[in-house]
Motif scaffolding. Structure first.
Motif, short mmCIF file in Angstrom:
data_model
loop_
_atom_site.label_atom_id
_atom_site.label_comp_id
_atom_site.label_asym_id
_atom_site.label_seq_id
_atom_site.Cartn_x
_atom_site.Cartn_y
_atom_site.Cartn_z
N UNK A 1 -7.07 -0.96 8.33
CA UNK A 1 -6.16 -1.56 7.34
C UNK A 1 -5.33 -0.52 6.60
N UNK A 2 -5.80 0.73 6.55
CA UNK A 2 -5.06 1.78 5.86
C UNK A 2 -5.39 1.93 4.39
N UNK A 3 -6.36 1.17 3.88
CA UNK A 3 -6.70 1.27 2.46
C UNK A 3 -7.20 2.66 2.10
N UNK A 4 -7.92 3.29 3.03
CA UNK A 4 -8.45 4.63 2.76
C UNK A 4 -7.32 5.62 2.54
N UNK A 5 -6.24 5.48 3.31
CA UNK A 5 -5.08 6.37 3.16
C UNK A 5 -4.39 6.13 1.83
N UNK B 1 -4.95 11.12 2.99
CA UNK B 1 -5.76 11.52 4.15
C UNK B 1 -6.24 10.29 4.91
N UNK B 2 -6.34 10.44 6.23
CA UNK B 2 -6.87 9.37 7.09
C UNK B 2 -8.23 9.76 7.66
N UNK B 3 -8.94 10.68 7.00
CA UNK B 3 -10.18 11.20 7.55
C UNK B 3 -11.28 10.16 7.70
N UNK B 4 -11.32 9.16 6.83
CA UNK B 4 -12.34 8.12 6.98
C UNK B 4 -12.07 7.33 8.25
N UNK B 5 -10.82 7.01 8.50
CA UNK B 5 -10.42 6.30 9.72
C UNK B 5 -10.71 7.14 10.96
N UNK B 6 -10.28 8.40 10.94
CA UNK B 6 -10.47 9.28 12.10
C UNK B 6 -11.95 9.51 12.34
N UNK B 7 -12.70 9.75 11.28
CA UNK B 7 -14.13 9.99 11.42
C UNK B 7 -14.86 8.79 11.99
N UNK C 1 -4.71 16.32 3.86
CA UNK C 1 -6.10 16.76 3.99
C UNK C 1 -7.00 15.93 3.08
N UNK C 2 -8.28 15.95 3.38
CA UNK C 2 -9.25 15.16 2.61
C UNK C 2 -9.36 15.70 1.19
N UNK C 3 -9.36 14.81 0.19
CA UNK C 3 -9.43 15.22 -1.21
C UNK C 3 -10.86 15.44 -1.68
N UNK C 4 -11.85 14.99 -0.89
CA UNK C 4 -13.28 15.16 -1.18
C UNK C 4 -13.75 14.39 -2.41
N UNK C 5 -12.96 13.43 -2.89
CA UNK C 5 -13.37 12.63 -4.03
C UNK C 5 -14.08 11.34 -3.62
N UNK C 6 -13.82 10.86 -2.43
CA UNK C 6 -14.51 9.67 -1.95
C UNK C 6 -13.89 8.35 -2.36
N UNK C 7 -12.61 8.36 -2.81
CA UNK C 7 -11.97 7.10 -3.18
C UNK C 7 -11.89 6.15 -2.00
N UNK C 8 -11.80 6.71 -0.79
CA UNK C 8 -11.60 5.90 0.41
C UNK C 8 -12.75 4.94 0.67
N UNK C 9 -13.97 5.40 0.46
CA UNK C 9 -15.13 4.57 0.82
C UNK C 9 -15.31 3.38 -0.11
N UNK C 10 -14.80 3.47 -1.34
CA UNK C 10 -14.97 2.35 -2.28
C UNK C 10 -14.00 1.22 -2.02
N UNK C 11 -12.88 1.51 -1.33
CA UNK C 11 -11.90 0.45 -1.05
C UNK C 11 -11.99 -0.06 0.38
N UNK D 1 0.85 -1.19 0.00
CA UNK D 1 0.00 0.00 0.00
C UNK D 1 0.88 1.23 0.00
N UNK D 2 0.69 2.07 -1.00
CA UNK D 2 1.57 3.21 -1.20
C UNK D 2 1.06 4.45 -0.47
N UNK D 3 1.85 4.98 0.42
CA UNK D 3 1.58 6.24 1.09
C UNK D 3 2.87 6.68 1.78
N UNK D 4 3.08 7.98 1.85
CA UNK D 4 4.29 8.49 2.49
C UNK D 4 4.36 8.11 3.96
N UNK D 5 3.20 7.90 4.59
CA UNK D 5 3.18 7.56 6.02
C UNK D 5 3.26 6.05 6.25
#
Length: 247
Positions: free
Chosen positions: A162-166, A173-179, A212-222, A102-106
């Motif tokens: 799992x970090x898929x949203x990030x 963004x980790x806003x789905x996880x935090x929310x 920050x949240x990108x507001x596209x909603x990619x997180x919820x589909x994965x 899973x690719x992310x700087x964090x």
């Protein structure tokens, strides 16, 4: 079914990584992605080669450990499904799968497909806990909670971290996880006592490491737990509430 796998190999966090290509001539449509990696590793070991490192635990879709990316999509092609439940029936004879961490700087790569997701743990440690007075446990019916509130809290508590949203978010963004964490605990009668301080600390921790949240909603589909996109709104809601209230 013959499949070609392009797998990311990386010996360590400070080492350069690259894709290596492997042929699996006898993959079955009912296999999961992890079972495919098991078959590959069995052959690599038999040939005296180093097996591919990847995380897994329960393989029941509830632990969040197994996450990898397939063809650039966290977990795999099927929406809202963890890597351990991604089946090969969506592929055909001769297809090529690109499997990478899973690719992310964090999420720095530890080895091959294994990444360090402790940045998510730091958010939880910052405020996703409840303080209770010591002593005898209270009766179960002392604190009442409505049925709908309890169901909503359980839906948000389903997050497996799992970090898929990030990995899916262009901004990391980790806003789905935090929310999900903030919303779940805000709905619980006992946990709501620390609602304000929890929001301040968890949002602060998230802002330090994540985008920050990108507001596209990619997180919820994965998201394999199906956390709804409305959970993202809980971040700003709880953040603003904490500004005007001190509890």
């Amino acid at each position: 079914m013959r499949l070609t796998l392009r797998v990311w190999r990386q010996a360590g966090p400070e080492e350069a990584g690259a894709y290596e290509e492997y042929l699996v001539p006898d993959a079955e449509p009912e296999m999961s992605l992890l079972e495919l990696l098991d078959v590959l590793n069995s052959r690599l070991i038999d040939d005296g080669q180093e097996p591919v490192a990847f995380d897994s635990d329960c393989r029941e879709g509830i632990c969040g450990a197994c996450g990898v990316s397939v063809d650039g999509r966290p977990h795999g092609p099927t929406e809202n499904t963890p890597s351990c439940h991604q089946r090969l029936d969506s592929y055909s004879e001769g297809d090529t799968l690109r499997i990478e961490p899973m690719r992310s700087a964090v999420f720095p790569v530890i080895r091959d497909l294994v990444v360090d997701r402790s940045a998510l743990d730091q958010i939880a440690e910052a405020g996703a806990h409840v303080s209770l007075p010591a002593g005898a446990a209270p009766d179960a019916d002392v604190t009442a909670q409505g049925h709908q509130e309890a169901e909503s809290a359980l839906d948000l508590a389903a997050c497996i971290g799992c970090g898929a949203c990030v990995a899916a978010c262009p901004n990391g963004s980790a806003n789905l996880f935090v929310g999900a964490k903030l919303g779940h605990l805000a709905l619980m009668p006992v946990a709501s006592r620390e609602r304000g301080s929890r929001a301040r600390e968890m949002v602060r921790a998230a802002d330090q490491e994540f985008g920050s949240c990108s507001l596209y909603g990619e997180c919820s589909t994965v998201c394999p737990a199906g956390i709804p996109l409305r959970a993202i709104a809980m971040v700003n809601r709880e953040r603003l509430r904490a500004v005007f209230r001190r509890s």
